[in-house]
Design an enzyme around this catalytic site. Structure first.
Site, short mmCIF file in Angstrom:
data_model
loop_
_atom_site.label_atom_id
_atom_site.label_comp_id
_atom_site.label_asym_id
_atom_site.label_seq_id
_atom_site.Cartn_x
_atom_site.Cartn_y
_atom_site.Cartn_z
N LYS A 13 4.18 2.95 -5.63
CA LYS A 13 4.52 2.29 -6.89
C LYS A 13 3.66 2.77 -8.05
O LYS A 13 4.19 3.06 -9.10
CB LYS A 13 4.24 0.78 -6.77
CG LYS A 13 5.35 -0.07 -6.31
CD LYS A 13 5.12 -1.54 -6.62
CE LYS A 13 3.72 -2.07 -6.53
NZ LYS A 13 3.17 -2.27 -5.19
N ARG A 88 4.78 -11.22 -8.49
CA ARG A 88 4.69 -11.12 -7.04
C ARG A 88 4.92 -12.46 -6.35
O ARG A 88 4.90 -12.52 -5.12
CB ARG A 88 3.29 -10.65 -6.65
CG ARG A 88 3.16 -9.15 -6.54
CD ARG A 88 1.72 -8.83 -6.19
NE ARG A 88 1.60 -7.61 -5.48
CZ ARG A 88 0.95 -6.53 -5.92
NH1 ARG A 88 0.36 -6.53 -7.09
NH2 ARG A 88 0.88 -5.46 -5.17
N ARG A 127 -4.93 6.91 1.75
CA ARG A 127 -5.41 6.59 0.41
C ARG A 127 -6.79 5.91 0.46
O ARG A 127 -7.65 6.18 -0.37
CB ARG A 127 -4.41 5.68 -0.31
CG ARG A 127 -4.79 5.39 -1.74
CD ARG A 127 -3.73 4.59 -2.46
NE ARG A 127 -3.68 3.22 -2.00
CZ ARG A 127 -2.83 2.31 -2.46
NH1 ARG A 127 -1.92 2.65 -3.36
NH2 ARG A 127 -2.85 1.09 -2.02
N ARG A 133 -11.10 2.55 -1.38
CA ARG A 133 -10.76 1.18 -1.79
C ARG A 133 -11.18 0.18 -0.71
O ARG A 133 -10.86 0.34 0.45
CB ARG A 133 -9.24 1.04 -2.03
CG ARG A 133 -8.88 1.41 -3.44
CD ARG A 133 -7.39 1.34 -3.67
NE ARG A 133 -6.79 0.04 -3.40
CZ ARG A 133 -5.59 -0.30 -3.87
NH1 ARG A 133 -4.90 0.53 -4.63
NH2 ARG A 133 -5.08 -1.47 -3.56
N ARG A 144 -2.15 -7.56 3.74
CA ARG A 144 -1.42 -7.33 2.48
C ARG A 144 0.07 -7.13 2.72
O ARG A 144 0.90 -7.60 1.94
CB ARG A 144 -2.01 -6.13 1.75
CG ARG A 144 -3.35 -6.50 1.11
CD ARG A 144 -4.13 -5.28 0.69
NE ARG A 144 -3.46 -4.54 -0.33
CZ ARG A 144 -3.55 -3.22 -0.47
NH1 ARG A 144 -4.28 -2.51 0.36
NH2 ARG A 144 -2.91 -2.62 -1.44
#
Ligand code: ADP
Length: 188
Positions: A13, A88, A127, A133, A144
Site C-alpha cells: 500500500k 481502518r 521488510r 521496524r 496485525r
C-alpha cells in the site's frame, strides 16, 4: 480527487499510494507514516501511539481521528488527497464521512489492493529485516493480520455497498501494479 487506499499489512500500500498520489498531484497521507514520524521525534502523539503499534494493535480511534482531522484541514488537501491506512475501523469511517460532509466533499474511489496471504507474510518479514521496524516481528505481524481481518476487512463491504470500491491485484512488480492502479482511477 479524494481516494482511500486499503489492503492488508504488506500489500504494498505505502509504495503504491506514494506513486499514485504523485501522479494525481494530491498529498499522500499515511497514518502509519505520521505515527512513525511522531514516535521518531518523541512527540506526545508518538508516545501515545507507540505501545499500540509495537503490539500490532490499532491506535485508539480518538487519537487517530483527531490526527486525521487536523491533517485534512490543511491547505494542501483542498484539491484532494489520498488516504493510506485510514479509515481502518467502523468509527473511523463515520468520522471521515462527517469530515467530508462538513466540507461538502465526497470520496471518489476506495481502492482495495489484494494479495495472497503467504506473499504478504514473506514481504513483511523481508521488510522488517530491511527497515528494522519494531512492529514487524513474526508474532506482531500475525496479530496485525488478525486485527486487519477483524476490524478493517468489513469496511470493504461497506464501501462496496456504496459503489465506491475498486479491487486491484497487488501481485506482480511495482510497475505492473502502478499501471493497474492508474487505469482504475482514471476510469480506464
Ligand atoms: P501496515 O499497512 O503495514 O499495517 P501502517 O504503516 O499503515 O502499516 O500502520 C502501522 C501501525 O500504525 C498500525 O499497525 C497501527 O498501530 C497504526 N495505525 C496506522 N493507521 C491507523 C489507523 N487508521 N487507526 C489505528 N491505528 C493505525
Amino acid at each position: 480527487m479524494r481516494l482511500v487506499f486499503m489492503g492488508p499489512p504488506g500489500a504494498g500500500k505505502g509504495t503504491q499510494a506514494g506513486v499514485l498520489a504523485g501522479r494525481l498531484g494530491v498529498p499522500h497521507i499515511s497514518t502509519g507514516d505520521i505515527f512513525r514520524a511522531n514516535v521518531a521525534q518523541g512527540t506526545e502523539l508518538g508516545e501515545q501511539a507507540k505501545a499500540f503499534m509495537d503490539a500490532g494493535e490499532y491506535v485508539p480511534d480518538s487519537i487517530t481521528n483527531a490526527m486525521v482531522r487536523d491533517r485534512l484541514t490543511r491547505d494542501d488537501c483542498r484539491p484532494g488527497f489520498l488516504l493510506d491506512g485510514f479509515p481502518r475501523t467502523v468509527e473511523q469511517v463515520a468520522e471521515l464521512d462527517a469530515m467530508l460532509t462538513s466540507s461538502g466533499h465526497h470520496l471518489d474511489v476506495v481502492v482495495e489492493l489484494t494479495v495472497d496471504v503467504d506473499e504478504v507474510v514473506s514481504r513483511l518479514v523481508k521488510r522488517a529485516q530491511e527497515q528494522g521496524r519494531t512492529d514487524d516481528t513474526e508474532d506482531v505481524l500475525r496479530r496485525r493480520l488478525e486485527v486487519y481481518a477483524d476490524q478493517t476487512a468489513p469496511l470493504i463491504e461497506t464501501y462496496s455497498d456504496r459503489g465506491l470500491l475498486a479491487k486491484v491485484d497487488g501481485m506482480g512488480t511495482v510497475d505492473q501494479v502502478s499501471e493497474r492502479l492508474l487505469s482504475v482511477v482514471s476510469g480506464g
